[in-house]
Scaffold this active site. Structure first.
Site: not given
Ligand code: SAH
Length: 244
Positions: A34, A56, A170
């Site tokens: 991704d 995405k 998100m």
């Molecule tokens: N599987 C991922 C989440 C996927 S949904 C996990 O466990 O982290 C994607 C969302 O994760 C983004 O919209 C944001 O809200 C958050 N996110 C992921 N990486 C991030 C980062 N480095 N800083 C802030 N938010 C983050």
């Protein structure tokens, strides 16, 4: 026999990759990935490793999930070590479960390699503990992606009345709706909230505010970003180690 590794890539800081993930990424014949908080991870791979991008942008899928499932499956027929790399943890809003079910139905072996989820680690890098004695005895990780126009919300807003921590993933584009809902259920207008973008990376940006002013303060905030709501946000004043 081939194997698919549904692998968490962690939140951004490359050193937050698990040893197990590091090992399979090094051995992978193909990486299906991704949009990653840290693309440097792809440099760990061996010579000849193939790359397939199925990411995405800002929540919009470039490829529908059904097609992604099929891409993973097709690659498992061609390669021995298939790494499906996902930001954070594959089972936290990562749709890893759907991908695993698709493979299971087709008799393809898979392992799940958990990753450090952004939900906990990004607040930690902003100096915000998700629980804290005397302040918050639990935390919830909630989708911020639900449409405000949905007739019946699946989000249990009425359970958010306590000072326990709520982490929305998100949710940046729905921040106005989220703040409004939290005020509607009885939280005060000056209740603490933080928005953290590009957490755990050198570009990390943290904006602290109240339910009333946070939208105004986060106008130019880049993604990925997550939202933390709760009194624990106030601890950041003392605990913001990463920026210091
Ligand atoms: N599987 C991922 C989440 C996927 S949904 C996990 O466990 O982290 C994607 C969302 O994760 C983004 O919209 C944001 O809200 C958050 N996110 C992921 N990486 C991030 C980062 N480095 N800083 C802030 N938010 C983050």
């Amino acid at each position: 026999m081939s194997k698919v590794y549904l692998t968490g890539a962690g939140p951004g800081d490359i050193e937050l990759l698990t040893l197990k993930a590091f090992k399979v990424i090094k051995e992978a014949d193909v990486i299906i990935y991704d949009r990653l908080a840290n693309p440097e991870i792809l440099e760990i791979t061996k010579d000849g490793c193939e790359f397939v991008y199925v990411g995405k942008e800002d929540g919009r899928h470039i490829m529908p999930q059904d097609d992604i499932n099929e891409v993973i499956y097709q690659n498992s027929l061609k390669h021995k070590i298939v790494v499906r790399l996902k930001g954070g943890d594959p089972f936290v809003f990562g749709r890893g479960g759907e991908e695993a079910i698709y493979l299971e139905k087709r008799g393809i072996e898979f392992d799940i390699i958990p990753g450090i989820t952004s939900a906990i680690s990004v607040p930690a890098y902003a100096g915000i503990p998700v629980t804290h004695r005397g302040i918050s005895v639990s935390f919830r990780v909630v989708t911020g992606h639900e449409s405000p126009n949905k007739k019946i919300s699946q989000i249990p807003w009425n359970n958010f009345k306590t000072d326990d921590t709520i982490i929305f993933l998100m949710g940046l584009h729905n921040l106005a709706h989220i703040s409004k809902k939290l005020i509607e259920i009885g939280k005060s207008c000056d209740y603490p909230i933080a928005v953290i973008s590009k957490g755990t990376t050198p570009q990390q940006k943290v904006v602290v505010g109240t339910l009333e002013n946070i939208v105004e303060r986060t106008k130019d905030t880049p993604t990925p970003a997550l939202i933390v709501v709760g009194k624990v946000v106030e601890l950041r004043e003392q605990l913001k180690w990463f920026e210091n």
